[in-house]
Design a protein around this motif. Sequence first.
Motif, PDB file in Angstrom:
ATOM      1  N   ASN A 197       0.850  -1.191   0.000  1.00 49.84           N
ATOM      2  CA  ASN A 197       0.000   0.000   0.000  1.00 49.84           C
ATOM      3  C   ASN A 197       0.882   1.237   0.000  1.00 49.84           C
ATOM      4  OD1 ASN A 197      -2.775  -1.340   0.622  1.00 49.84           O
ATOM      5  ND2 ASN A 197      -1.368  -2.170   2.156  1.00 49.84           N
ATOM      6  N   LEU A 198       0.691   2.093  -0.986  1.00 46.08           N
ATOM      7  CA  LEU A 198       1.546   3.272  -1.155  1.00 46.08           C
ATOM      8  C   LEU A 198       0.708   4.532  -1.139  1.00 46.08           C
ATOM      9  CD1 LEU A 198       4.309   4.609  -2.033  1.00 46.08           C
ATOM     10  CD2 LEU A 198       3.530   4.279  -4.389  1.00 46.08           C
ATOM     11  N   ALA A 199       1.156   5.512  -0.397  1.00 51.49           N
ATOM     12  CA  ALA A 199       0.522   6.840  -0.405  1.00 51.49           C
ATOM     13  C   ALA A 199       1.597   7.879  -0.701  1.00 51.49           C
ATOM     14  CB  ALA A 199      -0.162   7.139   0.921  1.00 51.49           C
ATOM     15  N   VAL A 200       1.286   8.756  -1.629  1.00 51.08           N
ATOM     16  CA  VAL A 200       2.194   9.845  -1.995  1.00 51.08           C
ATOM     17  C   VAL A 200       1.413  11.145  -1.842  1.00 51.08           C
ATOM     18  CG1 VAL A 200       3.637  10.835  -3.804  1.00 51.08           C
ATOM     19  CG2 VAL A 200       3.380   8.336  -3.637  1.00 51.08           C
ATOM     20  N   VAL A 201       1.924  12.044  -1.036  1.00 49.47           N
ATOM     21  CA  VAL A 201       1.224  13.307  -0.779  1.00 49.47           C
ATOM     22  C   VAL A 201       2.223  14.440  -0.935  1.00 49.47           C
ATOM     23  CG1 VAL A 201      -0.058  14.677   0.911  1.00 49.47           C
ATOM     24  CG2 VAL A 201      -0.337  12.186   0.866  1.00 49.47           C
ATOM     25  N   GLY A 202       1.817  15.477  -1.627  1.00 50.42           N
ATOM     26  CA  GLY A 202       2.688  16.650  -1.708  1.00 50.42           C
ATOM     27  C   GLY A 202       2.593  17.349  -3.040  1.00 50.42           C
ATOM     28  N   ASP A 203       3.615  18.128  -3.311  1.00 54.61           N
ATOM     29  CA  ASP A 203       3.646  18.962  -4.507  1.00 54.61           C
ATOM     30  C   ASP A 203       4.064  18.103  -5.697  1.00 54.61           C
ATOM     31  OD1 ASP A 203       5.405  22.048  -5.430  1.00 54.61           O
ATOM     32  OD2 ASP A 203       3.586  21.101  -6.199  1.00 54.61           O
ATOM     33  N   VAL A 204       3.165  17.288  -6.126  1.00 53.22           N
ATOM     34  CA  VAL A 204       3.482  16.316  -7.170  1.00 53.22           C
ATOM     35  C   VAL A 204       2.288  16.210  -8.108  1.00 53.22           C
ATOM     36  CG1 VAL A 204       2.654  14.388  -5.730  1.00 53.22           C
ATOM     37  CG2 VAL A 204       4.263  13.938  -7.585  1.00 53.22           C
ATOM     38  N   ASP A 205       2.572  16.121  -9.386  1.00 54.66           N
ATOM     39  CA  ASP A 205       1.530  15.935 -10.385  1.00 54.66           C
ATOM     40  C   ASP A 205       1.298  14.435 -10.542  1.00 54.66           C
ATOM     41  OD1 ASP A 205       1.064  17.164 -13.798  1.00 54.66           O
ATOM     42  OD2 ASP A 205       0.001  15.626 -12.664  1.00 54.66           O
ATOM     43  N   PRO A 206       0.114  13.961 -10.198  1.00 53.83           N
ATOM     44  CA  PRO A 206      -0.118  12.505 -10.287  1.00 53.83           C
ATOM     45  C   PRO A 206       0.182  11.943 -11.664  1.00 53.83           C
ATOM     46  CG  PRO A 206      -1.895  13.553  -9.066  1.00 53.83           C
ATOM     47  CD  PRO A 206      -1.043  14.657  -9.612  1.00 53.83           C
ATOM     48  N   ASP A 207      -0.102  12.723 -12.705  1.00 56.57           N
ATOM     49  CA  ASP A 207       0.148  12.205 -14.055  1.00 56.57           C
ATOM     50  C   ASP A 207       1.637  12.013 -14.299  1.00 56.57           C
ATOM     51  OD1 ASP A 207      -2.541  14.084 -15.676  1.00 56.57           O
ATOM     52  OD2 ASP A 207      -2.508  12.169 -14.616  1.00 56.57           O
ATOM     53  N   ARG A 208       2.427  12.917 -13.781  1.00 60.55           N
ATOM     54  CA  ARG A 208       3.859  12.860 -14.059  1.00 60.55           C
ATOM     55  C   ARG A 208       4.547  11.708 -13.331  1.00 60.55           C
ATOM     56  NH1 ARG A 208       7.035  18.385 -14.274  1.00 60.55           N
ATOM     57  NH2 ARG A 208       8.529  16.902 -15.108  1.00 60.55           N
ATOM     58  N   VAL A 209       3.991  11.285 -12.209  1.00 60.00           N
ATOM     59  CA  VAL A 209       4.631  10.190 -11.469  1.00 60.00           C
ATOM     60  C   VAL A 209       3.916   8.859 -11.687  1.00 60.00           C
ATOM     61  CG1 VAL A 209       5.598  11.675  -9.671  1.00 60.00           C
ATOM     62  CG2 VAL A 209       3.324  10.660  -9.360  1.00 60.00           C
ATOM     63  N   ALA A 210       2.908   8.844 -12.543  1.00 61.61           N
ATOM     64  CA  ALA A 210       2.120   7.622 -12.715  1.00 61.61           C
ATOM     65  C   ALA A 210       3.006   6.434 -13.084  1.00 61.61           C
ATOM     66  CB  ALA A 210       1.037   7.837 -13.763  1.00 61.61           C
ATOM     67  N   ASP A 211       3.883   6.644 -14.038  1.00 64.05           N
ATOM     68  CA  ASP A 211       4.747   5.525 -14.464  1.00 64.05           C
ATOM     69  C   ASP A 211       5.638   5.052 -13.322  1.00 64.05           C
ATOM     70  OD1 ASP A 211       5.346   6.736 -17.872  1.00 64.05           O
ATOM     71  OD2 ASP A 211       3.674   5.626 -16.965  1.00 64.05           O
ATOM     72  N   ASP A 212       6.133   6.007 -12.530  1.00 65.13           N
ATOM     73  CA  ASP A 212       6.999   5.642 -11.407  1.00 65.13           C
ATOM     74  C   ASP A 212       6.214   4.880 -10.337  1.00 65.13           C
ATOM     75  OD1 ASP A 212       8.189   8.951 -11.851  1.00 65.13           O
ATOM     76  OD2 ASP A 212       9.149   7.118 -12.593  1.00 65.13           O
ATOM     77  N   VAL A 213       4.962   5.304 -10.113  1.00 63.95           N
ATOM     78  CA  VAL A 213       4.120   4.592  -9.145  1.00 63.95           C
ATOM     79  C   VAL A 213       3.874   3.166  -9.609  1.00 63.95           C
ATOM     80  CG1 VAL A 213       1.810   4.474  -8.148  1.00 63.95           C
ATOM     81  CG2 VAL A 213       3.012   6.659  -8.215  1.00 63.95           C
ATOM     82  N   TYR A 214       3.535   3.042 -10.881  1.00 57.47           N
ATOM     83  CA  TYR A 214       3.285   1.694 -11.404  1.00 57.47           C
ATOM     84  C   TYR A 214       4.542   0.842 -11.374  1.00 57.47           C
ATOM     85  CZ  TYR A 214      -1.468   2.654 -12.983  1.00 57.47           C
ATOM     86  OH  TYR A 214      -2.811   2.931 -13.036  1.00 57.47           O
ATOM     87  N   ALA A 215       5.689   1.494 -11.565  1.00 58.60           N
ATOM     88  CA  ALA A 215       6.940   0.733 -11.499  1.00 58.60           C
ATOM     89  C   ALA A 215       7.120   0.130 -10.112  1.00 58.60           C
ATOM     90  CB  ALA A 215       8.119   1.636 -11.853  1.00 58.60           C
ATOM     91  N   LEU A 216       6.833   0.927  -9.092  1.00 56.41           N
ATOM     92  CA  LEU A 216       6.990   0.423  -7.721  1.00 56.41           C
ATOM     93  C   LEU A 216       5.953  -0.661  -7.421  1.00 56.41           C
ATOM     94  CD1 LEU A 216       8.091   0.295  -4.914  1.00 56.41           C
ATOM     95  CD2 LEU A 216       6.953   2.459  -4.367  1.00 56.41           C
ATOM     96  N   LEU A 217       4.703  -0.394  -7.742  1.00 57.74           N
ATOM     97  CA  LEU A 217       3.673  -1.389  -7.462  1.00 57.74           C
ATOM     98  C   LEU A 217       3.959  -2.690  -8.226  1.00 57.74           C
ATOM     99  CD1 LEU A 217       0.363   0.725  -7.510  1.00 57.74           C
ATOM    100  CD2 LEU A 217       1.879   0.209  -5.596  1.00 57.74           C
ATOM    101  N   GLY A 218       4.441  -2.518  -9.445  1.00 61.54           N
ATOM    102  CA  GLY A 218       4.714  -3.694 -10.269  1.00 61.54           C
ATOM    103  C   GLY A 218       5.913  -4.494  -9.817  1.00 61.54           C
ATOM    104  N   ALA A 219       6.746  -3.902  -8.974  1.00 61.11           N
ATOM    105  CA  ALA A 219       7.920  -4.626  -8.480  1.00 61.11           C
ATOM    106  C   ALA A 219       7.532  -5.724  -7.498  1.00 61.11           C
ATOM    107  CB  ALA A 219       8.895  -3.654  -7.811  1.00 61.11           C
ATOM    108  N   PHE A 220       6.331  -5.631  -6.956  1.00 63.99           N
ATOM    109  CA  PHE A 220       5.869  -6.657  -6.013  1.00 63.99           C
ATOM    110  C   PHE A 220       5.243  -7.806  -6.801  1.00 63.99           C
ATOM    111  CE2 PHE A 220       6.442  -4.674  -1.945  1.00 63.99           C
ATOM    112  CZ  PHE A 220       6.442  -3.318  -2.226  1.00 63.99           C
ATOM    113  N   ALA A 221       5.715  -8.975  -6.520  1.00 62.02           N
ATOM    114  CA  ALA A 221       5.185 -10.134  -7.218  1.00 62.02           C
ATOM    115  C   ALA A 221       3.748 -10.374  -6.786  1.00 62.02           C
ATOM    116  CB  ALA A 221       6.033 -11.365  -6.903  1.00 62.02           C
TER     117      ALA A 221
END
Lengths: 420, 426
Positions: A197-221
Amino acid sequence: MLAPRERDATAWYCTAGGARAVVVRDGTLPLVALNLRIAAGSRNDVAGRGGTAHAVEHLMFAGSVRRGRGEHLRFVQSHGGVVNAVTSVDWTRFSDVVSPSLAGTVLRRHAEGIAAADTALTDANLAMERTVLVHERRHRVTNVGYGDALERVAARLYPPGSPYGRPAMGVEEEIGGVSVADCRTFLARYYRAPRANLAVVGDVDPDRVADDVYALLGAFAPGAELVPADPAPPRSSGPVGRHREVVRTSLRTKMFLGYRLPSESGPGFAAARLAGFLLGRGPGARLVDRLVRRGIAAHVSVRVIGRSGDASVGLIEIVPADGVSVPDALRAVDEAVVEPPTGREWDRARAVYRAAWLEDLDSIVERSDGLSLSLQLHGAIDPYRYHETWLSTVDMSEVVGALRYWHPDARRVELVYRHD
Amino acid sequence: MTELAPAPAGTAGSRLAVVDQDAGVCLCTASVAAVHRRLVAVRVSVPGGPLYEVPDRAGRYSAAVRGLLLDDTTGPALVESLGALGITPTAGATPSAVYLDILGPREVIHRGLRMLADRIGVAELSVPAGRAGAAAALFDVRRRANDSGTFAVDALRAARAAPDGPLARVPDGTVETLAGLRPAHARQALRAIAAAPVHVIVAGDTATGYREDLAGWVDDRPAVVAPPVVPRPVLRAAPERRCRLAPRRAGQAYLLWGTLRRLDGVADLIALELAVHQLAGWTGSRLWRVFREEQRYTYGLSVTVEPYHLDGELYALASVGMAVDADRVSDVGAALTDETGRFVAELRAAEIAAAATRLLRAEILYHDKTSGLMARTARLLVGGFPADLSEARSRVLLAVDPDEIRDRMVAVLDPTLITIADRSAP
């Protein structure tokens, strides 16, 4: 992969494997808080191998084929950020606070770290961490005044054999027995997508980090569903009547009363916590008024410690005033908790609870923590988002009902550190 | 690799917004964007306090402000009235001031501050409240002694400060002095507080109105006269190099390395912060690397830098503390001295520039919690920073000349002024 459902201030992500993330845009400060919570902790340790979950947490920073020992901490800190990790009974949490320009990079680094985690679990790394783990236990528990209070209370509050009765960071004797094989088994079994479970809060554009979020979530088998993968703890209503333990101490006499409260993931927990505020949070709380102001105690406080897989813990701490006996102090507590709240107490408790809630909401870091916990407990962030609504509509009868958990007739543990 | 730009110094600013010298009020606001910030933190700080205490009555100012919150002889106690608004008040003391903090929702904070100011303006404390305040201070003093880190820092201060000087004593007093306090002492202290100059530090939604909230206290009082400065030595001429503290537990010892010295202005303070940070303040620092990673002496190191503005001079206490196994005390003590010497000898300009960048980037972290921002601003104000506080510090860090600051760093780590406090079994 599923597309984010909301693209304004909040975006929600979920992978086919079951890993979840929420990204909340908050431009108040040039900061981003990332909070990754694994729904596994010391309750998942094999009996006799206490400290395994904690060891795995440490080993995530111990160096792998991807990066050297401590490199992630140095990387984030070198850019003025903060890194932290905590192992609790029900979860293990990894958090970073970084500048916005680093958010995507840190997400990717975590993804790489998860993917290569197994290579960090080596005999050499574990040998180094064992010493640090023992130091940490001494620093936080053994050599702190009353440091083992919660452990002692929990050991008696839960039935024998319950993982909730064991220390979250293990004991020194068992830490030495944790093996690389234990850690590998733990990692393979529990660091899986349904538990991430990941939460990201702050001065961040969700669209711009979407790929990075998916990369992290996808790292879990992908893994087995969460239930029934956890070892089922022996469930019972806990100790019958009262259990008292007396420990000699060179410090002042101090008492800890432990009560069983509703599970953090179920109904009734919030009301029980509000009841705790009524009883002992802040200078005007009932127990402070009845015991401290009347010279029976030098100090009283109330804590609620949430647990999701079994009962939560309610803890009343009392330092009897000089010349006041333990039985007299206990009697004063028992007399104070049985009365229903007055209107004034009710208003005060809600006001103080609300202010504490607002303090968390004001903080980007605390909000990321609350959101990741909500994802773990409820699979959603709405319970967290709308908690203030609950507070403004909760009826006093709910809290009156919740006071029964703190009632003298309730099962409880009495731990007395008696000055020797 | 993407160029990683340093974070800006922050969107929040600190300002000395109002100075009302006639009424003896200095108002400092630390603005945070109002969006999502629903709490406001206010500190009412009265300079002096422990500075003006005689040694055998140490703690009376702390007892006074604590008792003020508890006094219910003429109506509900302040703690209850404020609590009904959802405001949590706390009271305490530093070596150079006493303070009262309130933290609460912005829609009620003005009411809370008015309550507090009106009550201080009455300038009276009942006998039971004086006793209760002393008891509350005593409880905190005893709790501090149980925490090895805090205990060691207090002992370091006592080891380096002149025995009769303002920094030698724990601001809240000692067990002995508090036990001997009479309610009259706390009452006298409260009258002095009510007549003294006051700093008000506000963090959060800093719309106007805070000066007006103080009217019940500061308006119409006699002209404020700053308490007389009592000239006395602040530091020992020959500081102790090593001090042994009362042991608490045999299993684990606590070592504290530190210095307390007079500084030559803000640049020296920055140099001290950089020095301690680079020595032990992050996982890439020398002591972290040697003591935790290589030698595994300890789980972690804690670093403090406390500035004090006294009698127009700037002082600072800096320390590095760690818990170690009792049987390694000698090794670690020797290693502390050796590693500090090597650190000074091997310090390079590039490292200093990187350290300044880290501190600069980390400044924004203080702005995440309103209460943290308030405490940070108050500390900088007490430490003698200029009126634009955190921006001034950031400007200094941005413009740091590594070669110039290196000389200052070496000077502030003068080994003859380092003390090691040792809390271990004999």
